[in-house]
Design a protein around this motif. Structure first.
Motif, PDB file in Angstrom:
ATOM      1  N   LEU A 265       0.852  -1.185   0.000  1.00 51.62           N
ATOM      2  CA  LEU A 265       0.000   0.000   0.000  1.00 51.62           C
ATOM      3  C   LEU A 265       0.889   1.237   0.000  1.00 51.62           C
ATOM      4  O   LEU A 265       1.702   1.426   0.905  1.00 51.62           O
ATOM      5  N   HIS A 266       0.756   2.042  -1.038  1.00 54.15           N
ATOM      6  CA  HIS A 266       1.524   3.285  -1.134  1.00 54.15           C
ATOM      7  C   HIS A 266       0.775   4.357  -0.351  1.00 54.15           C
ATOM      8  O   HIS A 266      -0.067   5.063  -0.886  1.00 54.15           O
ATOM      9  N   ASP A 267       1.100   4.454   0.932  1.00 52.86           N
ATOM     10  CA  ASP A 267       0.423   5.423   1.790  1.00 52.86           C
ATOM     11  C   ASP A 267       1.376   6.490   2.317  1.00 52.86           C
ATOM     12  O   ASP A 267       1.021   7.275   3.193  1.00 52.86           O
ATOM     13  N   LYS A 268       2.598   6.521   1.766  1.00 51.55           N
ATOM     14  CA  LYS A 268       3.579   7.517   2.185  1.00 51.55           C
ATOM     15  C   LYS A 268       4.129   8.299   1.004  1.00 51.55           C
ATOM     16  O   LYS A 268       5.125   9.015   1.131  1.00 51.55           O
ATOM     17  N   ASP A 269       3.494   8.184  -0.159  1.00 47.99           N
ATOM     18  CA  ASP A 269       3.917   8.932  -1.339  1.00 47.99           C
ATOM     19  C   ASP A 269       3.512  10.396  -1.180  1.00 47.99           C
ATOM     20  O   ASP A 269       2.449  10.698  -0.637  1.00 47.99           O
ATOM     21  N   THR A 270       4.365  11.275  -1.681  1.00 48.65           N
ATOM     22  CA  THR A 270       4.064  12.704  -1.584  1.00 48.65           C
ATOM     23  C   THR A 270       4.109  13.372  -2.949  1.00 48.65           C
ATOM     24  O   THR A 270       4.820  12.924  -3.852  1.00 48.65           O
ATOM     25  N   ASN A 271       3.344  14.443  -3.070  1.00 52.84           N
ATOM     26  CA  ASN A 271       3.401  15.308  -4.249  1.00 52.84           C
ATOM     27  C   ASN A 271       4.647  16.181  -4.138  1.00 52.84           C
ATOM     28  O   ASN A 271       5.238  16.281  -3.055  1.00 52.84           O
ATOM     29  N   PRO A 272       5.038  16.852  -5.220  1.00 51.49           N
ATOM     30  CA  PRO A 272       6.216  17.723  -5.154  1.00 51.49           C
ATOM     31  C   PRO A 272       6.127  18.794  -4.054  1.00 51.49           C
ATOM     32  O   PRO A 272       7.149  19.206  -3.505  1.00 51.49           O
ATOM     33  N   ASP A 273       4.910  19.202  -3.701  1.00 54.81           N
ATOM     34  CA  ASP A 273       4.754  20.223  -2.653  1.00 54.81           C
ATOM     35  C   ASP A 273       4.792  19.621  -1.243  1.00 54.81           C
ATOM     36  O   ASP A 273       4.631  20.335  -0.252  1.00 54.81           O
ATOM     37  N   GLY A 274       5.008  18.297  -1.136  1.00 54.80           N
ATOM     38  CA  GLY A 274       5.114  17.650   0.161  1.00 54.80           C
ATOM     39  C   GLY A 274       3.808  17.075   0.683  1.00 54.80           C
ATOM     40  O   GLY A 274       3.797  16.357   1.676  1.00 54.80           O
TER      41      GLY A 274
END
Length: 189
Positions: free
Chosen positions: A39-48
């Motif tokens: 589960l990808h639950d720690k991925d972030t967008n470029p803005d964090g």
């Protein structure tokens, strides 16, 4: 993407908020081979900002199917439009962000494989990875004074399955390495 694009391999993203609770069982019932990322639950967008939790899924058909056929599978689990995979290896490595050190590193042990999915059918070591593995095995041989190939296989099988596979695929090399160590020890006696 053209409506009639065909491929044996498709990828999709599944979101916990919209997928049925038994979504993996629903895919299992298709009898197609598939793999599910942690589960990808720690991925972030470029803005964090943290992205919505999701799973990446690799779907494998026995023969080429259209995007419409892939979409029927995605609809079963309320997933967005699947995409044709150009590289199963690349998609599988992305499951853990293996090639993206700037991203959160997920544990490969959390990847789930279904209906006989075998990544080794799609992934082979690069030459450099193979030489690194050979070097590690030679260190194990030297550090442990291994003079029999069967002893090497037993140690690797219990401790590092990936190195075990490299040793099995390079029997002649490692038989000669352990034999050489055995004979050099005999000379020292």
């Amino acid at each position: 993407m053209a409506k009639y694009t065909k491929s044996r391999t498709w990828g999709m993203v599944v979101y916990p908020e919209s997928a049925p609770e038994n979504w993996q069982e629903l895919l299992e019932e298709t009898f197609m081979q598939f793999a599910v990322s942690p589960l990808h639950d720690k991925d972030t967008n470029p803005d964090g900002e943290i992205k919505k939790p999701h799973w990446h899924v690799i779907l494998i058909w026995d023969g080429p199917v259209t995007q419409n056929a892939a979409m029927k599978i995605a609809e079963k689990v309320n997933a967005p439009q699947p995409v044709k995979l150009e590289s199963v290896r690349g998609a599988y490595r992305y499951f853990t962000h293996m090639d993206n050190p700037e991203k959160y590193q997920y544990d490969e042990k959390d990847i789930k494989l279904y209906n006989g999915f075998d990544i080794s059918s799609y992934v082979s070591l690069t030459k450099e990875e193979k030489y690194e593995a050979i070097g590690k095995i030679m260190d194990i041989i030297n550090d442990n004074g291994i003079t029999e190939y069967i002893d090497l296989l037993n140690i690797l099988r219990m401790n590092d399955y990936n190195l075990f596979k490299v040793a099995c695929d390079n029997t002649i090399l490692f038989t000669n390495v352990v034999r050489s160590l055995r004979h050099s020890e005999d000379k020292r006696r």
